[in-house]
Scaffold this active site. Structure first.
Site, mmCIF file in Angstrom:
data_model
loop_
_atom_site.group_PDB
_atom_site.id
_atom_site.type_symbol
_atom_site.label_atom_id
_atom_site.label_comp_id
_atom_site.label_asym_id
_atom_site.label_seq_id
_atom_site.Cartn_x
_atom_site.Cartn_y
_atom_site.Cartn_z
ATOM 1 C CB SER A 1 28.093 20.265 -30.746
ATOM 2 O OG SER A 1 29.116 19.392 -31.179
ATOM 3 C CE1 TYR B 1 32.505 22.694 -28.056
ATOM 4 C CE2 TYR B 1 32.104 20.451 -28.821
ATOM 5 C CZ TYR B 1 32.002 21.821 -29.005
ATOM 6 O OH TYR B 1 31.375 22.310 -30.118
#
Length: 215
Positions: free
Chosen positions: A50, A63
């Site tokens: 990501s 995250y």
């Protein structure tokens, strides 16, 4: 997955996130490596990273930590397996139009006391946390479609000589180069300026909401 200040994060939820995003990759990779070595045409490992793997964002600590871990894991594994003919590829999209944004949009419109569980926590984080929920909402609106990421995964799986990393979407590339080229001090100053503007806007909204409630 919900945003939260690290101080307020539900540790059980954080462990669940790390189990899926990090330990899951460890376990699956260990299980399948013997199979990937078999045959003349070796297998290929494609991990889902990501933009959060190189861009830290407040209130996304769990995250971001998981995606930083995936990035480091993939880099190390690529070096470990290079002489075995097994390629390791990391896909790094920016915001993608998935159900994640529906969850965050739902959180934005409900009482956040389930995260900021005391008046002290609300005083410390409330305005900034509301601002980041708003930022997350804007990111969701500008998210790229899932099909864009799927096409890149297919390319990484089928091309004879895949890249080590694929940045998917304009935000991924922009933030990658920004974070890579900007030293920490000016980058932190820029982030502080951007966040301060959001915090001021959030403070005005919260004040209007409190006034409407007669607080």
């Amino acid at each position: 997955m919900e945003l939260a200040p690290l101080e307020c994060a539900d540790l059980a939820e954080v462990r669940k996130l790390l189990d899926v995003n990090v330990w899951g990759i460890f376990a699956v990779t260990r299980a399948f490596l013997p199979l990937l070595r078999k045959g003349q045409q070796k297998g290929r490992i494609i991990n889902m990273g990501s933009v959060a793997g190189h861009m830290p964002v407040p209130y996304w600590s769990a995250y971001c930590a998981s995606k930083h871990a995936v990035e480091g894991l993939s880099d190390c594994l690529r070096y470990e397996l290079v002489n075995q003919g097994i390629k390791v590829v990391l896909i790094k999209p920016g915001p993608v139009r998935t159900t994640l944004w529906n969850d965050l949009d739902h959180a934005k419109h409900r009482d956040t006391s389930h995260v900021l569980t005391t008046a002290d926590m609300d005083k410390l984080y409330g305005t900034e946390f509301a601002a980041m929920l708003h930022e997350a909402d804007k990111a969701g609106v500008a998210a790229i479609p899932v099909s864009t990421v799927v096409n890149v995964i297919y390319k990484a799986a089928t091309t004879p000589k895949p890249d080590a990393k694929y940045h998917v979407g304009p935000k991924s590339w922009a933030f990658y180069w920004l974070r890579r080229l900007a030293p920490d001090a000016p980058y932190d100053a820029m982030m502080a300026k951007v966040l301060a503007a959001e915090y001021r806007s959030s403070a005005r909204v919260r004040a209007q909401q409190a006034k409407a409630k007669g607080l």
